[in-house]
Write a protein that holds these residues in place. Structure first.
Motif, short mmCIF file in Angstrom:
data_model
loop_
_atom_site.label_atom_id
_atom_site.label_comp_id
_atom_site.label_asym_id
_atom_site.label_seq_id
_atom_site.Cartn_x
_atom_site.Cartn_y
_atom_site.Cartn_z
N LEU A 9 62.42 23.70 45.77
CA LEU A 9 62.13 24.58 46.90
C LEU A 9 62.87 25.89 46.71
O LEU A 9 64.09 25.90 46.46
CB LEU A 9 62.57 23.92 48.22
N HIS A 10 62.10 26.96 46.80
CA HIS A 10 62.70 28.28 46.67
C HIS A 10 62.88 28.86 48.06
O HIS A 10 61.90 29.25 48.70
CB HIS A 10 61.81 29.19 45.81
N ILE A 11 64.06 28.84 48.54
CA ILE A 11 64.36 29.35 49.87
C ILE A 11 64.83 30.79 49.73
O ILE A 11 65.81 31.06 49.01
CB ILE A 11 65.44 28.51 50.57
N PRO A 12 64.10 31.72 50.34
CA PRO A 12 64.52 33.12 50.21
C PRO A 12 65.88 33.35 50.83
O PRO A 12 66.19 32.85 51.92
CB PRO A 12 63.43 33.88 50.97
N VAL A 13 66.69 34.05 50.11
CA VAL A 13 68.05 34.35 50.57
C VAL A 13 68.09 35.80 51.03
O VAL A 13 67.69 36.71 50.30
CB VAL A 13 69.08 34.12 49.46
N ARG A 14 68.51 35.99 52.26
CA ARG A 14 68.59 37.33 52.80
C ARG A 14 69.83 38.01 52.23
O ARG A 14 70.96 37.56 52.43
CB ARG A 14 68.67 37.29 54.33
N ARG A 15 69.57 39.07 51.53
CA ARG A 15 70.68 39.79 50.90
C ARG A 15 71.36 40.70 51.90
O ARG A 15 70.70 41.36 52.70
CB ARG A 15 70.16 40.62 49.72
N ARG A 16 72.62 40.69 51.83
CA ARG A 16 73.40 41.57 52.68
C ARG A 16 73.53 42.94 52.00
O ARG A 16 73.82 43.03 50.81
CB ARG A 16 74.79 41.00 52.94
N LEU A 17 73.28 43.94 52.81
CA LEU A 17 73.42 45.29 52.27
C LEU A 17 74.88 45.63 52.11
O LEU A 17 75.72 45.26 52.94
CB LEU A 17 72.74 46.30 53.19
N SER A 18 75.15 46.35 51.07
CA SER A 18 76.52 46.79 50.86
C SER A 18 76.88 47.86 51.87
O SER A 18 76.03 48.45 52.53
CB SER A 18 76.69 47.32 49.44
N ALA A 19 78.15 48.11 51.99
CA ALA A 19 78.63 49.10 52.96
C ALA A 19 78.04 50.48 52.70
O ALA A 19 77.62 51.16 53.65
CB ALA A 19 80.16 49.15 52.93
N PRO A 20 77.93 50.96 51.46
CA PRO A 20 77.31 52.29 51.24
C PRO A 20 75.85 52.31 51.67
O PRO A 20 75.39 53.31 52.24
CB PRO A 20 77.45 52.49 49.73
N HIS A 21 75.11 51.21 51.42
CA HIS A 21 73.71 51.18 51.86
C HIS A 21 73.61 51.20 53.37
O HIS A 21 72.72 51.86 53.94
CB HIS A 21 73.02 49.93 51.30
N ARG A 22 74.48 50.46 54.06
CA ARG A 22 74.45 50.46 55.52
C ARG A 22 74.76 51.84 56.06
O ARG A 22 74.13 52.31 57.01
CB ARG A 22 75.44 49.43 56.06
N ARG A 23 75.75 52.49 55.48
CA ARG A 23 76.09 53.83 55.94
C ARG A 23 74.96 54.81 55.69
O ARG A 23 74.68 55.69 56.52
CB ARG A 23 77.37 54.32 55.25
N ARG A 24 74.25 54.63 54.56
CA ARG A 24 73.13 55.52 54.26
C ARG A 24 71.99 55.30 55.27
O ARG A 24 71.36 56.26 55.72
CB ARG A 24 72.63 55.27 52.83
N GLY A 25 71.75 54.04 55.64
CA GLY A 25 70.72 53.77 56.63
C GLY A 25 71.07 54.32 58.00
O GLY A 25 70.23 54.89 58.70
N VAL A 26 72.33 54.17 58.39
CA VAL A 26 72.77 54.73 59.67
C VAL A 26 72.66 56.23 59.66
O VAL A 26 72.24 56.86 60.65
CB VAL A 26 74.21 54.28 59.97
N ARG A 27 73.00 56.84 58.52
CA ARG A 27 72.93 58.30 58.43
C ARG A 27 71.48 58.77 58.56
O ARG A 27 71.20 59.77 59.23
CB ARG A 27 73.50 58.76 57.09
#
Length: 310
Positions: free
Chosen positions: A5-23
């Motif tokens: 069974l291949h269960i998709p794993v939700r990847r956590r965004l790194s801190a720089p990616h989160r900051r870029r999305g917030v920006r």
């Protein structure tokens, strides 16, 4: 072998990616902020004030605005002028929706089928929409004037003097005459939208239909009309809203007369506020009429959304 069974794993965004999305979100809201402020100041705030004023009595001058509850709405519900205007504006909506859009679609089909003169026809047909409503009202007031009007003179010169009428002063013809002016003034915009939609229909669909032996009506029914569904929804909504909000043309041509045979809600609201100095009942009229416009828009959008999912 056992199945894995291949269960998709939700990847956590790194801190720089989160900051870029917030920006990016902040920048987007910064661009939207001026429009939101303008909508709030010039749309939402006046509408809220109109709702509040509809429960008050105000003559436009006195600083006192006593609370009268539903008295203004009771007055509007029993006002024959307002409801006559609602019937008239429904007539404008039907005429614009059926005749105006039918004329625009027919001429768009004709121009799209031609190989020359497309730019000329596109310019000429849209030309009436460039004029202001005051100019259009004065122009057709001159054309439809009794006795000396251009239309009556043309009828007389053609030996059809018996057909000459008081087009704007006779209750039997006034509403139809104003509706004809509305169609002439507004159909050019619908024509351009339909023409643009026709030019976006893939030619391969017509070629495939011709290979199957389809005639003109079959190609229009099964190819052209379905492809024009989004454009038709937009044109229908804009035409209905334009017809329901008609004001300047009626005011210049007839000012709601003769009697109240050409009265429309926008003109009735204007007269109630700036002629009769009853701002509370005028606000109640505007709330009822605005609610009807919003309801009509929601119904039209729901129909368009359901059609796009089919």
């Amino acid at each position: 072998m056992t199945a894995q069974l291949h269960i998709p794993v939700r990847r956590r965004l790194s801190a720089p990616h989160r900051r870029r999305g917030v920006r990016r979100n902040i920048i987007g809201w910064m661009f939207l902020a001026p429009a939101i402020v303008l909508i709030g100041v010039f749309t939402i705030t006046p509408f809220a004030q109109a709702i509040l004023l509809s429960f008050q009595s105000w003559d436009g001058v006195s600083p006192d605005t006593p609370w009268v509850g539903l008295a203004n709405y009771e007055f509007v519900m029993s006002d024959p002028v307002f409801w006559a205007s609602m019937r008239n504006v429904l007539f404008f909506g039907v005429i614009g929706f059926v005749i105006g859009n039918g004329l625009a679609l027919g001429l768009a089909l004709a121009v799209n089928a031609t190989t020359r003169g497309t730019t000329f026809f596109r310019t000429v047909f849209y030309l009436p929409g460039v004029l202001s409503v005051v100019v259009v009202g004065l122009l057709f007031g001159f054309i439809l004037a009794p006795g000396t009007g251009v239309l009556n003179r043309l009828l007389e010169s053609a030996g059809l003097g018996a057909l000459a009428q008081n087009w704007l002063g006779d209750p039997a013809f006034a509403l139809i005459s104003v509706a004809a002016v509305f169609v002439w003034y507004h159909w050019g915009f619908a024509f351009l939208l339909f023409l643009a939609g026709l030019q976006d229909v893939p030619k391969e669909l017509y070629e495939a239909a011709e290979l199957d032996g389809a005639n003109r009506w079959t190609k229009f029914r099964y190819v052209t009309w379905p492809q024009l569904a989004p454009v038709t929804s937009i044109v229908s909504l804009l035409t209905l809203l334009g017809a329901l909000q008609i004001f300047g043309t009626v005011q210049v041509l007839t000012n709601g007369g003769p009697g109240y045979h050409t009265m429309v809600p926008t003109l009735a609201i204007y007269n109630e506020a700036f002629v009769n100095w009853r701002y509370g009942s005028a606000a109640a009229m505007s709330v009822i009429f605005g609610g009807a416009l919003i309801l009509l828009s929601l119904i039209q959008l729901a129909i368009a959304g359901r059609r796009s999912r089919v």
